[in-house]
Design an enzyme around this catalytic site. Structure first.
Site: not given
Lengths: 390, 472
Positions: B324-325, B327-329
Site C-alpha cells: 500500500t505504501g 503504491w502511493h509512490g
C-alpha cells in the site's frame, strides 16, 4: 385548474420536493456551465491586461510537434484562463473573499489597515550583508580623496508598523541597518530612520498601493542628506506639485487589490535648474529628468528619471564644481531632482543593471562625492552590489 | 486533463455532455453509440494530458483484451495449464509495465547505492493514472481467471472500462465485477443526472475552494527552515495539509462519482468521513476504500487473510501495507508510511483491542486523528530526515512552542480551517436531521450554482499573474 392541483399535490411530499429542487438545481448548474463556456469561447479576446500589466495569451495554433510535446495543451489552458469571461472581476472577487475570511496577505503583500499595502520586509542575511559591506568599503578605500556617504531608507513596514496586519511577521529594520552600518569604514553613515519617524504622523510618507516612498519622505531624507553633505540650501526653495492622482503601484498589481489610488507628487527646486539626461546604454538624450509620458502608463512611478537604467549622466546648469556619483535603487529616483542645484554633473548608477567598471567611471567623471542611496529591503536582499561592483 | 481546469470546464465538459445526451440519449438511444461517445471523450481526455503515453494505455487495453479472451477460451476447452500460463503472462506484463514506469528509477538508485555502483536509468515521467488503470485491469484478469466474471467480448466495452474518464486518472479504482453490467445496460435519468451534477460541484468545490487554499498554507510552513518554525506553526501546517489531502482526494472521487452518475454509472463510495474514525482500523475503512478493498480482495485474501495462524496473519498484513505504501509512490517515505500503518493496525488487532474499548469514544477519535496526522508528515515530507525534523518541530524542538509567526498563521487562516473542519466531519448531516421540520432542499438547490460560480472565481484567480517590470 387540474394542472395546478397536481403541482400543488406534488409539493406536498418533502422527499419529492427535494428531488424536484435538485433537478432544477442541476439544470441551473448546467446552464451556468454552458453560458460561461459560450461567453468565454465567443467573447472578444483581450490583448493586454491593465491590472496584470502584461499581454494575455492568444488563441494557440496546433502543430504535430506542439501537440506531441503537450505545448499546445498548455497554451490552450493559458489562453482559456487568460481570456476567461470577466477574469478581472473574478480576481477582485477572490481578494474580497480572502479578506472577508480574515486573510491578511495576498501574493506575498500584506494587506494593512486603512488601505496600506506592504512589501514584506527582507530578512537579515549575515553573509550577504558582509559581502555588500565589503564592496562598499573597498570602493571607499580605493578613492580616499572622494567623500562617501550612505543613506539607507526605511521601508513602509518599518515606519508604518502600526498599520501592519495584526501579528504580521516583520523585521526591525533600524537594527538591521545599524548592524550593516557598523561594518562600514571611511564613509559617512546617514540615519534616515529618525527624521522619517519624527514626521510619520504629520505627513503621508509612503504610498498605499506602491512600495516606494513619497516625494514628502524623499524631501525629509534629502534635507538630512544635504546636512551631512554640507550643501548650501539657502539659495534654493522647493516646490511640490501633484502630477497624477490615479496611481496604482506595484503592491496593488502584486496583490490584485485595486481598491485605493495614490497621488504622485514631485518636488522640484526653485529657481528651476535645467538638466540634460543622457542614457548611454540607450544612446539617448533627454532635455528633462522627468518623463511625463509615463504618467499615461501603468508604471507611473517611472515619471522620475524615466525608470531604472544602468547608467544616467545628468548635466545641470548649477553653478558648482562638484560631481556626484549616485549608486542607488529606485527609492533615489525621486530624490535626484532635489540634488540638481548642487552638482554640475550627477552620474546615476543602478548596480542591478550595470555592467561597466565602477572605478573607471569614478576616475573618468572626476567624481567628488559618492552617495549610496537605497531602501533597506534592496540593500539587504540584492546581490548586485557585490556581483557587479566588486 | 484535470477536472479543475478551464479546458475541462469550458470546452471538454460542455461538448461531452451535449454529445452524450443529444446524440447518445436523445437522437439514437443506442448503448453502442453512447459508449462510443464516452470512449472517444475518454481517449481525448487522456491524450490531452499524455499525448505520448496514450499509446501505452492503448497497447495495455489491446493486450489485456486479447489475453482475456484467450484465457476464457482455454478455460472453456479445458486447457487449464494454458489458462494458467496466460494468466501469469498477463499479471507479469501488467506489473512489469507499472514497475518499469513507476519503480525502475527508485530500484536502480537504491540497488546502486547498496552495491556502490551507478546504474543509469532513463528519467521517465510517470504516466498519469497508470497506478489506477493497472489495478482495474488486474481486477478483471484475476476475477476472470478465477471464474468470478464472464469474459468481455466487446473491445468497445473493455476499452471503455479501462479508460472511462471520470475515474481514469485519480480513482476510485472500479473493480470490473462492480461495473460489468453497467457497461452494456445502464439508465440515465434526470434524477441521476441531478445527483451526479450536484456531487460533481461538491467535489470541484472541495478541490478549488478548500484543498488549494489550505495547501498554500502548508506550502508556506514547509518553506520555512525548521530552526525558525514554532510548534504552533508546524501544527497549523499539518492540520492544513491533513484537510488539504482529504479535500483534494475525496473531492476528486466526488467529481468522478458524480460524473459517472450523470452518464448512468454507479461507482462505490471511496471516502466516508475518515477523520472521525475511532481507530486506525476504522480509518482505513473510511479512507480510499476502493484501494484497501482492492488489496483485501486481490492480495490479503489470496495470501490466506486472517484465517491462518497469528504469525502468518501478521506477515500477510505487513505485505499488504508495504505494498500500500509503495503504491502511493516510489520513495522511502511512502514505504515507511505504509509500514507505519501496518504496525499500528497489528498493534490494534492483537495488543490494544480490549484496552481501546475502555477508552472514551471521543478520546479514541482524537488519538486516531493525531496518529493519522503524524502519518501525513511522513507522507508529505520530501525526505525522511525532513519528516523526522518536522515531527521534532511539532513537539517543540524548533523555534519553541509559540511565536508571532504561528499566531499570524493561525489567525489569518482560522476561518478557512474551521470551514474545512466543518466540511470534513458529518456535522451538516447531523444538523440536517435535527432540524428536519425545516426543509433545506431549496437552500441546497440554490447553493450548487453559487458554489460553481465560486469555483470559477477561485480557479481563475489562481492564474492571476501580474508582470512586475520594476525590480525593487
Amino acid at each position: 385548474m387540474s394542472k395546478i392541483k397536481i403541482i400543488f399535490q406534488k409539493t406536498k411530499s418533502p422527499r419529492r420536493e427535494e428531488r424536484r429542487n435538485l433537478v432544477i438545481s442541476s439544470l441551473a448548474v448546467t446552464a451556468v456551465i454552458l453560458i460561461i463556456s459560450l461567453l468565454t469561447l465567443f467573447g472578444a479576446d483581450r490583448e493586454f491586461s491593465e491590472n496584470e500589466n502584461r499581454y494575455l495569451a492568444q488563441k494557440p495554433s496546433a502543430s504535430p510537434s506542439s501537440v506531441a510535446d503537450g505545448r499546445f495543451m498548455e497554451d490552450s489552458e493559458k489562453y482559456l484562463s487568460d481570456q476567461f469571461f470577466s477574469r478581472d472581476i473574478m480576481v477582485q472577487a477572490r481578494t474580497s473573499i480572502d479578506i472577508f475570511l480574515g486573510k491578511k496577505e495576498e501574493n506575498g503583500v500584506y494587506i494593512g489597515k486603512e488601505g496600506f499595502l506592504f512589501e514584506k520586509p527582507s530578512a537579515y542575511d549575515e553573509e550577504r550583508v558582509s559581502k555588500t559591506a565589503g564592496v562598499i568599503n573597498s570602493i571607499c578605500e580605493k578613492h580616499p580623496k572622494i567623500k562617501s556617504y550612505i543613506a539607507a531608507a526605511p521601508n513602509s513596514s518599518e515606519i508604518l508598523k502600526a498599520f501592519l496586519p495584526l501579528n504580521a511577521p516583520d523585521e526591525n529594520q533600524s537594527e538591521q541597518i545599524k548592524k550593516l552600518y557598523s561594518k562600514l569604514r571611511g564613509i559617512t553613515k546617514i540615519d534616515l530612520f529618525s527624521p522619517l519617524n519624527a514626521q510619520k504622523e504629520k505627513e503621508e510618507l509612503y504610498y498605499r498601493t506602491d512600495h516606494h516612498w513619497t516625494a514628502k519622505a524623499a524631501k525629509l531624507a534629502f534635507d538630512t542628506i544635504a546636512g551631512s553633505m554640507k550643501l548650501d540650501l539657502s539659495k534654493t526653495k522647493y516646490r511640490t506639485i501633484a502630477v497624477t492622482n490615479s496611481f496604482q503601484g506595484t503592491m496593488a498589481s502584486s496583490s490584485g487589490l485595486f481598491s485605493a489610488k495614490d497621488t504622485i507628487f514631485i518636488t522640484v527646486p526653485e529657481p528651476e535648474i535645467k538638466c540634460v539626461a543622457s542614457y548611454p546604454d540607450e544612446k539617448k538624450k533627454r532635455p528633462s529628468i522627468f518623463d511625463s509620458s509615463k504618467l499615461k502608463t501603468n508604471s507611473k512611478y517611472e515619471v522620475f528619471l524615466g525608470g531604472n537604467f544602468s547608467e544616467i549622466i545628468i548635466d545641470t546648469t548649477a553653478k558648482s564644481d562638484r560631481t556626484l556619483l549616485l549608486i542607488k535603487d529606485s527609492y533615489a529616483n525621486c530624490v535626484v531632482p532635489m540634488l540638481t542645484p548642487y552638482f554640475k554633473r550627477i552620474a546615476v548608477i543602478d548596480p542591478r543593471y550595470y555592467v561597466g567598471n565602477i572605478n573607471e567611471t569614478i576616475s573618468k567623471e572626476n567624481v567628488t562625492d559618492i552617495l549610496w542611496l537605497y531602501n533597506t529591503n534592496t540593500l539587504l536582499s540584492d546581490t548586485s552590489i557585490f556581483d557587479k561592483l566588486a | 486533463m484535470v477536472f479543475s481546469s478551464s479546458t475541462f470546464l469550458v470546452v471538454f465538459l460542455p461538448i461531452t455532455l451535449l454529445a452524450y445526451f443529444l446524440v447518445g440519449c436523445f437522437l439514437t438511444k443506442n448503448i453502442t453509440v453512447k459508449n462510443l461517445i464516452l470512449l472517444a471523450a475518454s481517449l481525448i481526455f487522456y491524450a490531452w494530458g499524455e499525448p505520448v503515453y496514450i499509446v501505452l494505455m492503448l497497447i495495455s487495453i489491446m493486450f489485456n483484451y486479447i489475453i482475456g479472451r484467450d484465457i476464457a477460451l482455454s478455460k472453456k476447452d479445458g486447457g487449464k495449464k494454458r489458462a494458467k500460463v496466460l494468466f501469469i503472462c498477463a499479471v507479469v506484463f501488467n506489473l512489469a509495465a507499472l514497475g518499469f514506469f513507476k519503480y525502475s528509477g527508485f530500484v536502480a538508485e537504491n540497488l546502486g547505492n547498496l552495491l556502490g555502483l551507478q546504474f543509469k536509468m532513463p528519467d521517465l515521467p510517470l504516466p498519469v493514472g497508470i497506478s489506477f488503470y493497472t489495478f482495474q485491469i488486474m481486477s478483471y484478469i484475476i476475477d476472470l481467471y478465477n471464474g468470478k466474471i464472464k469474459v468481455q467480448k466487446s473491445i468497445l466495452s473493455f476499452a471503455l472500462y479501462i479508460s472511462l474518464f471520470p475515474q481514469l486518472i485519480a480513482g476510485p479504482i472500479v473493480k470490473y465485477k462492480d461495473i460489468e453490467r453497467q457497461l452494456s445496460r445502464r439508465k440515465e435519468t434526470p434524477q441521476k443526472y441531478a445527483e451526479g451534477m450536484s456531487r460533481f460541484v461538491v467535489g470541484l468545490s472541495k478541490k478549488l475552494l478548500l484543498a488549494n487554499t489550505l495547501g498554500s498554507v502548508y506550502s508556506t510552513v514547509q518553506a520555512t527552515e525548521f530552526g525558525k518554525l514554532s510548534a504552533l506553526s508546524a501544527w497549523v501546517g499539518i492540520v492544513c495539509y491533513t484537510l488539504q489531502i482529504y479535500f483534494d482526494f475525496s473531492g476528486y472521487s466526488d467529481m468522478a462519482i458524480g460524473l459517472g452518475k450523470m452518464f448512468g454509472f454507479e461507482f462505490s463510495e471511496n471516502f466516508r468521513y475518515p477523520y472521525i474514525a475511532s481507530s486506525v482500523t476504522d480509518f482505513w475503512r473510511r479512507w480510499h476504500i476502493s484501494l484497501s478493498s482492492w488489496f483485501r480482495d486481490y492480495v490479503y485474501i489470496p495470501l490466506g487473510g486472517n484465517r491462518r495462524k497469528t504469525p502468518r496473519v501478521i506477515f500477510n498484513l505487513m505485505i499488504v501495507w508495504l505494498l500500500t505504501g509503495l503504491w502511493h509512490g516510489a520513495a522511502w517515505n511512502f514505504i515507511l508510511w505504509g509500514v507505519y500503518y501496518g504496525v499500528l493496525l497489528i498493534l490494534e488487532k492483537y495488543v490494544l483491542k480490549s484496552k481501546l474499548e475502555r477508552v472514551p469514544a471521543m478520546l479514541r477519535r482524537v488519538i486516531t486523528l493525531i496518529l493519522v496526522m503524524l502519518g501525513w508528515v511522513l507522507f508529505s515530507a520530501p525526505t525522511l530526515s525532513d519528516a523526522l525534523g518536522y515531527i521534532g518541530v511539532m513537539f517543540g524542538f524548533g523555534a519553541g512552542l509559540f511565536d508571532a509567526n504561528g499566531a499570524y498563521l493561525l489567525t489569518s487562516n482560522l476561518a478557512l480551517i474551521l470551514i474545512g473542519a466543518f466540511c470534513a466531519a458529518p456535522i451538516y448531516k447531523k444538523l440536517q436531521k435535527k432540524i428536519k421540520p425545516v426543509n433545506l432542499s431549496r437552500v441546497k438547490a440554490a447553493a450548487y450554482p453559487l458554489l460553481l460560480i465560486l469555483c470559477y472565481i477561485f480557479m481563475i484567480s489562481e492564474t492571476y499573474n501580474p508582470f512586475l517590470y520594476f525590480r525593487f
